[in-house]
Motif scaffolding. Structure first.
Motif, PDB file in Angstrom:
ATOM      1  N   VAL A   2      34.793 -56.930 -44.661  1.00  0.00           N
ATOM      2  CA  VAL A   2      35.710 -57.243 -45.763  1.00  0.00           C
ATOM      3  C   VAL A   2      36.556 -58.467 -45.410  1.00  0.00           C
ATOM      4  O   VAL A   2      36.731 -59.381 -46.231  1.00  0.00           O
ATOM      5  CB  VAL A   2      36.625 -56.041 -46.077  1.00  0.00           C
ATOM      6  CG1 VAL A   2      37.751 -56.448 -47.033  1.00  0.00           C
ATOM      7  CG2 VAL A   2      35.819 -54.905 -46.699  1.00  0.00           C
ATOM      8  N   ASN A  35      28.682 -56.498 -51.960  1.00  0.00           N
ATOM      9  CA  ASN A  35      30.100 -56.497 -51.602  1.00  0.00           C
ATOM     10  C   ASN A  35      30.848 -55.295 -52.173  1.00  0.00           C
ATOM     11  O   ASN A  35      31.769 -54.763 -51.543  1.00  0.00           O
ATOM     12  CB  ASN A  35      30.762 -57.789 -52.087  1.00  0.00           C
ATOM     13  CG  ASN A  35      30.240 -59.016 -51.354  1.00  0.00           C
ATOM     14  OD1 ASN A  35      29.401 -58.907 -50.466  1.00  0.00           O
ATOM     15  ND2 ASN A  35      30.731 -60.185 -51.716  1.00  0.00           N
ATOM     16  N   ALA A  36      30.442 -54.849 -53.363  1.00  0.00           N
ATOM     17  CA  ALA A  36      31.127 -53.732 -54.019  1.00  0.00           C
ATOM     18  C   ALA A  36      30.988 -52.426 -53.245  1.00  0.00           C
ATOM     19  O   ALA A  36      31.816 -51.519 -53.407  1.00  0.00           O
ATOM     20  CB  ALA A  36      30.582 -53.560 -55.442  1.00  0.00           C
ATOM     21  N   ASP A  66      34.265 -51.705 -51.440  1.00  0.00           N
ATOM     22  CA  ASP A  66      35.540 -51.774 -52.154  1.00  0.00           C
ATOM     23  C   ASP A  66      36.514 -50.708 -51.654  1.00  0.00           C
ATOM     24  O   ASP A  66      37.726 -50.936 -51.597  1.00  0.00           O
ATOM     25  CB  ASP A  66      35.329 -51.604 -53.671  1.00  0.00           C
ATOM     26  CG  ASP A  66      34.768 -52.866 -54.318  1.00  0.00           C
ATOM     27  OD1 ASP A  66      34.760 -53.918 -53.657  1.00  0.00           O
ATOM     28  OD2 ASP A  66      34.337 -52.790 -55.485  1.00  0.00           O
ATOM     29  N   SER A 115      40.434 -51.277 -50.167  1.00  0.00           N
ATOM     30  CA  SER A 115      41.648 -50.642 -50.686  1.00  0.00           C
ATOM     31  C   SER A 115      42.404 -49.916 -49.578  1.00  0.00           C
ATOM     32  O   SER A 115      43.639 -49.900 -49.560  1.00  0.00           O
ATOM     33  CB  SER A 115      41.296 -49.669 -51.814  1.00  0.00           C
ATOM     34  OG  SER A 115      40.514 -48.593 -51.345  1.00  0.00           O
TER      35      SER A 115
END
Length: 301
Positions: free
Chosen positions: A102, A284-285, A288, A292
């Motif tokens: 990330v 990339n998702a 996620d 966060s």
């Protein structure tokens, strides 16, 4: 007048020739640069930082043969260095953890997560303790570790720090700074965490489940001294992330070719280097959730 026309024609021919030569030279330079291009990749040093080159060379060999390009492995001394090398363009491909992946993609626009190990989509951490503490395995978060001498792995490790801290904060409602009554440490790697808890230097710690199970199987960890007291819920973790500059180095569509080569990898040595049985496509998702969590976990006082 005739002399002027001839001169003009000759001048035009000369310009045309020069232009043609320039185009030819540019084409030759481009072709040469692509044929000389090298894909450099690295990996976070999550275990035994002294043996990275030998461990990951089979991955370089596989990709070089599969894609018909030059591939080199570049060692990184720590997690942060892996991200810095990627940001600076010193490496164009890296085997990252969830957090470092990330971080790298946030720093380099257009960077793409390509693959993970099949098991990485359901990764988990173990909280371990030395049996001298009297703790045993539990289904609920072990609140008693708050008064123990505790160590994480690297501060940028997904499974050795960030995700364990996330679950600690969920269970206790406190940050690590407020939760632990004693100052906690950072060992730097998963195997070092296991070693320190096994020896009793630290009473408890957090690490990825694979390293612990490997340590027990190899005999490096004593199951009578170092035990799992809690395992976390699962999350997505390790991934291979590519720099967008690869499309310039090797041509449009190269990232897709690279992803396909990794997904199709059945080379025992390459998969063994990554300690995975199979690689699967991700994007990339997929990470996620990690992003966060990173926004919430902060070790600054």
């Amino acid at each position: 007048m005739k002399s002027i026309m001839v001169s003009a024609l000759l001048g035009g021919a000369a310009l045309s020739l020069l232009s043609s030569c320039g185009q030819k030279q540019e084409t030759e330079t481009t072709t040469t640069s692509k044929s000389d291009a090298v894909l450099r990749f690295s990996a976070i040093p999550d275990e035994d930082t002294t043996a990275q080159q030998a461990r990951f060379q089979p991955v370089a060999d596989y990709l070089s043969k599969k894609l018909g390009i030059k591939v080199e492995f570049v060692a990184s001394p720590n997690y942060g260095a892996s991200v810095q090398k990627f940001e600076g363009g010193d490496i164009q491909l890296a085997w990252f953890g969830g957090v470092t992946g990330v971080q790298a993609r946030q720093k380099v626009e257009g960077a793409q997560a390509l693959v993970s190990g099949e098991a990485d989509l359901k990764f988990k951490s173990y909280f371990i303790a030395n049996t001298s503490t009297g703790l045993t395995r539990s289904e609920s978060f072990p609140e008693a570790i708050k008064d123990l001498k505790f160590t994480y792995g690297s501060q940028n490790s997904t499974s050795g720090c960030i995700m364990p801290t996330h679950f600690l904060m969920e269970a206790s409602g406190k940050t690590p700074q407020d939760f632990f009554s004693k100052e906690f440490g950072f060992s730097g790697s998963h195997d070092k965490t296991a070693e320190l808890v096994n020896a009793g230097t630290f009473e408890a710690g957090a690490l990825n489940f694979k390293t612990y199970e490997k340590g027990i199987a190899s005999g490096k960890l004593d199951k009578e001294k170092c035990i799992v007291i809690w395992e976390t819920p699962t999350y997505a973790d390790y991934n291979m992330t590519a720099h967008p500059i690869l499309e310039e180095q090797f041509g449009a569509g190269f990232l897709k070719k690279l992803q396909t080569a990794l997904v199709e990898c059945d080379d025992p040595a390459a998969l063994g280097a990554l300690k995975r049985d199979k690689l699967v496509a991700v994007d990339n998702a997929t990470f996620d959730g990690i992003a966060s969590v990173m926004a919430k976990v902060n070790f600054k006082k």
